[in-house]
Design an enzyme around this catalytic site. Structure first.
Site, PDB file in Angstrom:
ATOM      1  N   ARG A 114      38.930  38.791  40.792  1.00 57.50           N
ATOM      2  CA  ARG A 114      38.867  38.609  42.247  1.00 57.50           C
ATOM      3  C   ARG A 114      37.526  37.959  42.579  1.00 57.50           C
ATOM      4  O   ARG A 114      36.698  37.775  41.686  1.00 57.50           O
ATOM      5  CB  ARG A 114      39.014  39.949  42.958  1.00 57.50           C
ATOM      6  CG  ARG A 114      37.853  40.869  42.694  1.00 57.50           C
ATOM      7  CD  ARG A 114      38.000  42.173  43.459  1.00 57.50           C
ATOM      8  NE  ARG A 114      36.703  42.804  43.588  1.00 57.50           N
ATOM      9  CZ  ARG A 114      36.535  44.116  43.741  1.00 57.50           C
ATOM     10  NH1 ARG A 114      37.580  44.926  43.799  1.00 57.50           N
ATOM     11  NH2 ARG A 114      35.336  44.611  43.860  1.00 57.50           N
ATOM     12  N   ASN A 152      36.155  40.706  51.663  1.00 58.82           N
ATOM     13  CA  ASN A 152      35.768  41.984  51.071  1.00 58.82           C
ATOM     14  C   ASN A 152      34.487  41.807  50.278  1.00 58.82           C
ATOM     15  O   ASN A 152      34.430  40.972  49.369  1.00 58.82           O
ATOM     16  CB  ASN A 152      36.871  42.489  50.124  1.00 58.82           C
ATOM     17  CG  ASN A 152      36.616  43.909  49.660  1.00 58.82           C
ATOM     18  OD1 ASN A 152      36.652  44.831  50.467  1.00 58.82           O
ATOM     19  ND2 ASN A 152      36.352  44.085  48.383  1.00 58.82           N
ATOM     20  N   GLU A 153      33.469  42.554  50.652  1.00 59.64           N
ATOM     21  CA  GLU A 153      32.204  42.557  49.902  1.00 59.64           C
ATOM     22  C   GLU A 153      31.772  41.148  49.506  1.00 59.64           C
ATOM     23  O   GLU A 153      31.706  40.819  48.318  1.00 59.64           O
ATOM     24  CB  GLU A 153      32.326  43.447  48.663  1.00 59.64           C
ATOM     25  CG  GLU A 153      32.483  44.914  48.993  1.00 59.64           C
ATOM     26  CD  GLU A 153      32.451  45.807  47.758  1.00 59.64           C
ATOM     27  OE1 GLU A 153      32.704  45.306  46.652  1.00 59.64           O
ATOM     28  OE2 GLU A 153      32.174  47.004  47.914  1.00 59.64           O
ATOM     29  N   GLU A 306      34.422  52.465  52.297  1.00 59.35           N
ATOM     30  CA  GLU A 306      34.932  52.900  50.988  1.00 59.35           C
ATOM     31  C   GLU A 306      33.983  53.902  50.365  1.00 59.35           C
ATOM     32  O   GLU A 306      32.767  53.707  50.379  1.00 59.35           O
ATOM     33  CB  GLU A 306      35.000  51.717  50.015  1.00 59.35           C
ATOM     34  CG  GLU A 306      35.982  50.641  50.353  1.00 59.35           C
ATOM     35  CD  GLU A 306      35.904  49.500  49.333  1.00 59.35           C
ATOM     36  OE1 GLU A 306      35.350  49.705  48.235  1.00 59.35           O
ATOM     37  OE2 GLU A 306      36.371  48.407  49.652  1.00 59.35           O
ATOM     38  N   TRP A 314      33.765  51.817  36.950  1.00 59.78           N
ATOM     39  CA  TRP A 314      32.960  50.645  36.573  1.00 59.78           C
ATOM     40  C   TRP A 314      31.563  51.005  36.068  1.00 59.78           C
ATOM     41  O   TRP A 314      30.740  50.124  35.872  1.00 59.78           O
ATOM     42  CB  TRP A 314      32.901  49.655  37.741  1.00 59.78           C
ATOM     43  CG  TRP A 314      32.763  50.271  39.104  1.00 59.78           C
ATOM     44  CD1 TRP A 314      33.778  50.445  40.007  1.00 59.78           C
ATOM     45  CD2 TRP A 314      31.580  50.794  39.720  1.00 59.78           C
ATOM     46  NE1 TRP A 314      33.289  51.047  41.160  1.00 59.78           N
ATOM     47  CE2 TRP A 314      31.941  51.266  41.008  1.00 59.78           C
ATOM     48  CE3 TRP A 314      30.255  50.898  39.319  1.00 59.78           C
ATOM     49  CZ2 TRP A 314      31.034  51.843  41.889  1.00 59.78           C
ATOM     50  CZ3 TRP A 314      29.338  51.480  40.201  1.00 59.78           C
ATOM     51  CH2 TRP A 314      29.729  51.937  41.470  1.00 59.78           C
ATOM     52  N   GLU A 354      41.737  48.730  37.944  1.00 56.44           N
ATOM     53  CA  GLU A 354      41.150  49.952  38.514  1.00 56.44           C
ATOM     54  C   GLU A 354      42.051  51.173  38.386  1.00 56.44           C
ATOM     55  O   GLU A 354      41.974  52.100  39.183  1.00 56.44           O
ATOM     56  CB  GLU A 354      40.748  49.679  39.966  1.00 56.44           C
ATOM     57  CG  GLU A 354      39.589  48.691  40.003  1.00 56.44           C
ATOM     58  CD  GLU A 354      39.066  48.371  41.390  1.00 56.44           C
ATOM     59  OE1 GLU A 354      39.861  48.390  42.347  1.00 56.44           O
ATOM     60  OE2 GLU A 354      37.855  48.081  41.500  1.00 56.44           O
TER      61      GLU A 354
HETATM   62  C1  GAL Z   1      34.624  47.960  45.881  1.00 60.42           C
HETATM   63  C2  GAL Z   1      35.803  47.138  46.308  1.00 60.42           C
HETATM   64  C3  GAL Z   1      37.103  47.872  46.152  1.00 60.42           C
HETATM   65  C4  GAL Z   1      37.162  48.554  44.828  1.00 60.42           C
HETATM   66  C5  GAL Z   1      35.996  49.485  44.716  1.00 60.42           C
HETATM   67  C6  GAL Z   1      35.978  50.283  43.453  1.00 60.42           C
HETATM   68  O1  GAL Z   1      33.613  47.123  45.462  1.00 60.42           O
HETATM   69  O2  GAL Z   1      35.641  46.696  47.637  1.00 60.42           O
HETATM   70  O3  GAL Z   1      38.164  46.961  46.283  1.00 60.42           O
HETATM   71  O4  GAL Z   1      37.123  47.604  43.813  1.00 60.42           O
HETATM   72  O5  GAL Z   1      34.810  48.738  44.766  1.00 60.42           O
HETATM   73  O6  GAL Z   1      34.871  51.145  43.414  1.00 60.42           O
END
Ligand code: GAL
Length: 675
Positions: A114, A152-153, A306, A314, A354
């Protein structure tokens, strides 16, 4: 302008990213059933749905999203609808390779993950605008729609050809002509003088240390270029739904965007926050990000877009949250100003990158501990949220932070590569956190007159305006406590004569800065009453300065480690944590900052929001907090008389019984009038 309060309508929103496209439709019905159980009030849809909405160039498949939107509406769940532009479909990169970003070595970042979009690609921008336009037109009047979430981010750097052209345009606008650029970049050094705009490049791979001013400008440019993408989509959705707020989610303490500039373009400031449950400093780090986000929102309620209910996937080793920790950190966000607390993601994925990242509904299902805790939390937020939603978090201290200074200061060729802007912010904020001194963040050029004390952990580069702002602050009766290696460079990363700006030297009573003396990772320097780490300075004080603590032993023996001139303090090393906490506490007391609740056991965080006092226990052993007077704990419904016992990860949301909401007194100290 529309705001988060238009959406919350007096509640604290609870929910998360919802990716129904990963599941067969029958699962959606199970989802809403469980969402209702968990008192979910909001979901964020469509973040990564571009390929599903536009499976072939120009095609549109909205049917599935129509059904999800309707389902949400039917169950009274609001939708934050995302533009899906952070993850373009594979066909876009295949048909238009120029939409893919390139790294500094010229390597292409392909689809298959992504964030693979070239921010300055005309084709990318056209396609992103088209899907955004159609989404906005289709759902503008859908009754479930409450807010827009753009992309997103935002975080992608691009060194490719279109980005290069855009960089040149950006530089032309900034400098007008090449000789001004050459001067700002100090291009006479190593013979880098440019004779044509075509020669100017992003800081691609070089043999040796890059030009720091070029790197700084590239960071400024990248932040601006990404913001152009954001604004283009923002303007499209705004035109269709002028009444709905627009946000994009920041990463916590993220270098890549100028968070002050960006936040000014958002109706709702939102952030993603993933502290490591194994990190002993996680609660303090979270508090920092929350304070920063609230400050970016100008003190208004903000959105935790989030967080993870349990582990992320990760880190090298991904630790789950022990029972109670998710609840504690969620209430912490509310205490520090969040009016929406959400997760990535609702249902844990079974496939894709994920699948081992937790969700509110984990693989264990509705009987799993994660969901049981989520359900309890949802019920608490539904019950107590309305008591706190919308209320401000008062602070009399401002911590200064600036992304441009971060970009300028954290580069190669400095006195010490160990100096880390974010780590220094953490160290200083942690000292305030441990003293339970509430603080906002501010840009160095912001109006600081509302604060009694201004704390500057480390601002390597300061503009003239910022320096004058600081000196004016002290002239007006404020206190400034300033950390080392601050005010060293101007906005172009040009070192100020004398090594520290002359106005700052005069402010703090520094006659001469002879040399910086950075310390090795394992090195300590003795000072009166404490040890310092990371850094020290060979300073001569002037006659107006008082040495608060001197270096003892070593080369700097007897020279000032901490000095002050009246209300202006300068700290030339990083004192060990307790010493920094005590120093800030002392300065705050002298500055007349309202004392925090006293006698708090270590690890207990106390935060006032509106008329409520939040007690958050980050430790595992039971502790007792003395609490004069009678209080009512909104979470348990119990009366607290004189003291409260807090078990592992306990949360108490207290209102003093004898006083109506808004005039809570703790240990006899009245809160300052709310702005
Ligand atoms: C963020 C992201 C999410 C998901 C999450 C996992 O960076 O916006 O889509 O990937 O991390 O921790």
């Amino acid at each position: 302008m529309p705001s988060l309060q238009d959406v919350t309508r007096g509640r604290v929103l609870f929910g998360g990213d919802y990716n129904p496209e990963q599941w067969p439709e029958e699962v959606w019905h199970d989802d809403v059933r469980l969402m209702k159980q968990a008192r979910v009030t909001t979901v964020t849809l469509g973040v990564f749905s571009w390929a599903k909405l536009e499976p072939r160039r120009g095609a549109r498949e909205f049917g599935w999203l129509d059904r999800v939107m309707d389902l949400m509406h039917e169950h009274g769940i609001g939708v934050v609808l995302a533009t899906p532009t952070s993850s373009p479909p594979p066909w876009l990169g295949r048909l238009h390779p120029e939409t893919l970003p390139r790294d500094e070595d010229g390597h292409v970042e392909h689809w298959g993950s992504r964030q693979h979009f070239a921010h300055s690609s005309a084709v990318y921008r056209r396609c992103a605008a088209a899907i955004t336009e159609d989404l906005a037109a289709r759902y503008a009047h859908h009754p479930a729609l409450t807010m827009w979430h753009i992309n997103n981010e935002y975080c992608t750097y691009d060194y490719g050809d279109e980005a290069t052209n855009a960089f040149r345009r950006w530089l032309r606008e900034r400098y007008g002509d090449l000789s001004t650029l050459n001067s700002a970049w100090g291009a006479d050094f190593w013979g880098q003088v440019y004779d044509t705009w075509e020669g100017v490049l992003p800081p691609r791979r070089t043999h040796y240390t890059k030009n720091p001013a070029q790197v700084l400008d590239f960071k400024r440019f990248t932040s601006d270029a990404l913001m152009e993408c954001y604004l283009a989509e923002h303007d499209i959705v705004r035109a269709h739904t002028p009444h709905l707020p627009v946000t994009t989610n920041f990463m916590p303490l993220w270098q890549g965007q100028d968070g002050w500039k960006w936040a000014a373009q958002e109706d709702v400031v939102s952030v993603d926050l993933y502290p490591d449950p194994k990190d002993a400093g996680a609660g303090q780090y979270a508090a920092l990000v929350q304070d920063l986000t609230r400050s970016q929102a100008g003190g208004d309620p903000w959105m935790l877009m989030e967080q993870a209910a349990e582990p992320v996937n990760w880190r090298g080793v991904n630790h789950p949250k022990p029972a109670g920790l998710n609840r504690l950190w969620t209430w912490q966000a509310v205490a520090r100003g969040a009016d929406a607390v959400c997760y990535f993601q609702w249902r844990q994925s079974r496939q894709g990158a994920e699948k081992f990242h937790s969700g509110m509904l984990s693989h264990a299902g509705e009987d799993g501990r994660t969901f049981r805790e989520v359900r309890q939390l949802g019920a608490e937020l539904a019950a107590v949220g309305p008591e706190v939603a919308g209320a401000p978090v008062p602070a009399e201290i401002a911590v200064l932070h600036d992304w441009e200074s971060w970009w300028a200061g954290q580069q190669e060729g400095r006195p010490s590569s160990l100096l880390d802007h974010a780590e220094l912010l953490r160290a200083w904020h942690r000292a305030l956190w441990e003293a339970n001194l509430p603080a906002d963040f501010a840009h160095p050029a912001h109006d600081l007159s509302a604060y009694r004390m201004v704390v500057v952990p480390h601002l390597y580069a300061l503009t003239d305006t910022a320096i004058e702002n600081l000196t004016a602050c002290v002239r007006a009766g404020g206190t400034v406590v300033c950390g080392f290696f601050t005010g060293v460079a101007d906005g172009d990363d040009r070192v100020r004569p004398g090594g520290i700006d002359a106005r700052l030297r005069a402010l703090f009573g520094i006659r001469t800065l002879h040399e910086w003396w950075p310390l090795d990772a394992d090195e300590r320097v003795d000072c009166d009453g404490f040890t310092g780490t990371l850094w020290s300075e060979e300073l001569a004080a002037d006659d107006e300065a008082v040495t608060v603590a001197a270096y003892r032993g070593g080369e700097l023996d007897g020279l000032p480690a901490v000095l002050r001139r009246g209300r202006a303090w300068y700290v030339s090393t990083l004192p060990e944590p307790d010493a920094l906490r005590d120093l800030l506490r002392r300065a705050a007391t002298e500055a007349g900052v309202r004392p925090p609740p006293a006698d708090l056991p270590r690890g207990v965080e106390a935060v006032r929001r509106g008329g409520l006092l939040f007690l958050l226990h980050h430790g595992r052993d039971e502790v007792t907090v003395p609490l004069p007077g009678r209080h009512h704990d909104l979470l348990t419904g119990e009366t607290v008389d004189g003291a409260i016992a807090l078990g592992r990860y306990a949360v108490a949301v207290l209102r003093e019984d004898a006083h109506p909401a808004g005039s809570l007194r703790v240990r006899g100290h009245q809160p300052p009038p709310l702005e």
